[in-house]
Write an enzyme that holds these catalytic residues in place. Structure first.
Site, PDB file in Angstrom:
ATOM      1  N   ASP A  15       0.879  -1.162   0.000  1.00 50.42           N
ATOM      2  CA  ASP A  15       0.000   0.000   0.000  1.00 50.42           C
ATOM      3  C   ASP A  15       0.913   1.207   0.000  1.00 50.42           C
ATOM      4  O   ASP A  15       2.046   1.110  -0.479  1.00 50.42           O
ATOM      5  CB  ASP A  15      -0.954  -0.054   1.199  1.00 50.42           C
ATOM      6  N   VAL A  40      -8.314  -3.918   1.146  1.00 51.43           N
ATOM      7  CA  VAL A  40      -7.397  -4.995   1.530  1.00 51.43           C
ATOM      8  C   VAL A  40      -6.250  -5.147   0.538  1.00 51.43           C
ATOM      9  O   VAL A  40      -5.255  -5.796   0.837  1.00 51.43           O
ATOM     10  CB  VAL A  40      -8.157  -6.331   1.706  1.00 51.43           C
ATOM     11  N   LYS A  41      -6.406  -4.607  -0.652  1.00 51.61           N
ATOM     12  CA  LYS A  41      -5.364  -4.665  -1.686  1.00 51.61           C
ATOM     13  C   LYS A  41      -4.723  -6.044  -1.770  1.00 51.61           C
ATOM     14  O   LYS A  41      -3.503  -6.168  -1.866  1.00 51.61           O
ATOM     15  CB  LYS A  41      -4.313  -3.573  -1.472  1.00 51.61           C
ATOM     16  N   ARG A  42      -5.531  -7.082  -1.751  1.00 48.98           N
ATOM     17  CA  ARG A  42      -5.023  -8.431  -1.893  1.00 48.98           C
ATOM     18  C   ARG A  42      -4.752  -8.735  -3.365  1.00 48.98           C
ATOM     19  O   ARG A  42      -5.233  -8.031  -4.263  1.00 48.98           O
ATOM     20  CB  ARG A  42      -6.013  -9.453  -1.322  1.00 48.98           C
TER      21      ARG A  42
END
Lengths: 306, 306
Positions: A108, B104-106
């Protein structure tokens, strides 16, 4: 931390890592039965099955290997109880002297990346007290957001002597959709590799850096190039075995010192008992099958690095 | 799910989302005191402070907004108790009728991406029972691994009527290091945008798709281009306010129908009481300051979309 990883690798003569990526479908019935009797067919029951399965495999193989790589997605899918099983696995493996690579692929920006870095590699302060929440030794990190996403991890690596592996060229079939595209005559993965080299300068510890890279075994020509582009990066190599990578393909990932790469196998080890080759162990002896699979993997890979 | 999001946006005439990204340094002393009295200066205490803070803010603003975006990193940094607070926040916001975007930027591959998709948007089966572990409505997803990483999420979106926002052009200063690099005359973010359009074809629900995109407010010219490249994608726009994006910059992210984008503000809302502008509320009335900040944000943004 790369120093500790290398020390473990050399002591065991084993440039390998076992991926602890448990799927319920891998776990033998008797293990699930025990867990479900205790907690029912619940997320807690699934998490307990995962934990019992991991523990048996780690007990059977820890003396052969330098490191494990739990894949957090496989735990996260069982919600909070799954994440508790993840943390239990990390701690148990530490108790066995293993280096733990948290395969979390986080990434991130700014304070958010700093929070992920604190969660997995660093510490948080609560009032006057300090805690290390997940406390893995390495974490995998996604580079798409650039230096803003990586630097907070590098800062924690320096402070806490931890490490990261940045995704450079992944092992999957569609990894080329973006990673292979040509930019000023170079593929994107090469540019990312150049940045890995730069990000790693601050965390060199001997010949290697605490900033490593993920390069899939399924693309050995790219591995050869990336080995040159990132001379000081340890390369975490997924894709051996179940995904199709062969031992002969692995040579380019190593340096002349016989170091520089660590090859992962997940399913091929932890679900070995399901393969024809290890069927004689039976589901009852799944952990012994995993041990045999590690020994076979080592016999396959050791000659490659001489 | 994009239909529900649009319905909420239209009902409240509010194309905004409040980012629930709590840092301990944002949380007023009296809230931390209450939490630490209950659980001590522990991870549980920090998680309780986060939860009390979130709950007060959600109670103060839920009737003005269509959606919230909890940033899981800020919870993950407090370990298991933090993730319990994350889940509590998701459930509480659902109870208030809000759409929940799990930031969550998975992103991973194959069965691993499927596990993340199950964890956050779908379900897992344990023996004969089925559970929805985290149960957000949308999740943010990283595209670096290509279609193999995205398709498992798209499959779950179709099955469960959920959605994703794929990182296309992020709001941070170094986002250009890779995202802006030119490939066959087009920047990488445009190629990713084209893929978002393709990934979204299967999940169209009216004019929009359940596959949306993240495009930072800090790059309005790129927003203008990407709006055209991805006509059916809802755009989640971070970077307004604290990161420097201005209301005047937001027009290009919207379509002629006044829809197509949802603008996030995190710190600017949840830590409003710390700004000069809202100082008169005092730390005691931090939640009312957040409400005022939402009203001011709406007054700032509504004229832009006519």
């Amino acid at each position: 931390m790369v120093r500790k990883l290398i020390q473990n690798i050399m002591e065991k003569n084993a440039p390998v890592v076992v991926g602890l990526d448990p799927m319920l479908s891998y776990i033998p019935e008797q293990v699930k039965k025990e867990a479900f009797e205790r907690y029912g067919e619940t997320l807690e029951g699934a998490a307990e099955a995962v934990w019992l399965y991991n523990k048996a495999i780690v007990d059977a193989v820890y003396d052969l290997i330098p490191a494990v790589k739990p894949q957090i997605a496989m735990y996260e899918q069982f919600g909070i109880p799954g994440i508790i099983a993840y943390k239990k696995t990390v701690d148990y493996c530490h108790g066995k002297g293993l280096v733990v690579i948290g395969d979390v692929k986080r990434g991130d920006i700014g304070s958010t990346s700093a929070a992920y870095a604190a969660a997995h590699l660093g510490t948080v302060t609560v009032g006057g007290k300090t805690y290390a929440p997940f406390d893995e030794d390495f974490a995998t990190v996604n580079p798409y957001l650039g230096t803003d996403g990586i630097q907070p991890f590098v800062d924690v690596c320096k402070k806490e002597d931890k490490g990261i592996f940045v995704l450079v060229k992944t092992s999957n079939p569609s990894s080329g959709e973006f990673q292979d595209r040509s930019i000023d005559g170079k593929p994107l993965y090469e540019l990312v590799g150049e940045m890995v080299n730069r990000w790693g300068e601050e965390t060199r510890d001997g010949a290697y850096s605490n900033v490593g890279a993920v390069v899939g075994a399924t693309y050995p020509e790219m591995g050869r190039l990336l080995r040159k582009v990132m001379p000081h990066a340890y390369i975490l190599v997924p894709g051996y075995g179940a995904q199709g990578g062969k031992a002969a393909d692995l040579a380019p990932y190593f340096n002349a010192d016989g170091l520089g790469a660590i090859v992962n196998s997940s399913r091929g080890i932890i679900a070995a008992y399901k393969q024809e080759r290890y069927a004689s162990f039976g589901a009852e002896h799944f952990a012994e099958a995993s041990r045999q699979a590690v020994e076979d993997m080592l016999a396959d890979i050791r000659p490659v690095i001489g």
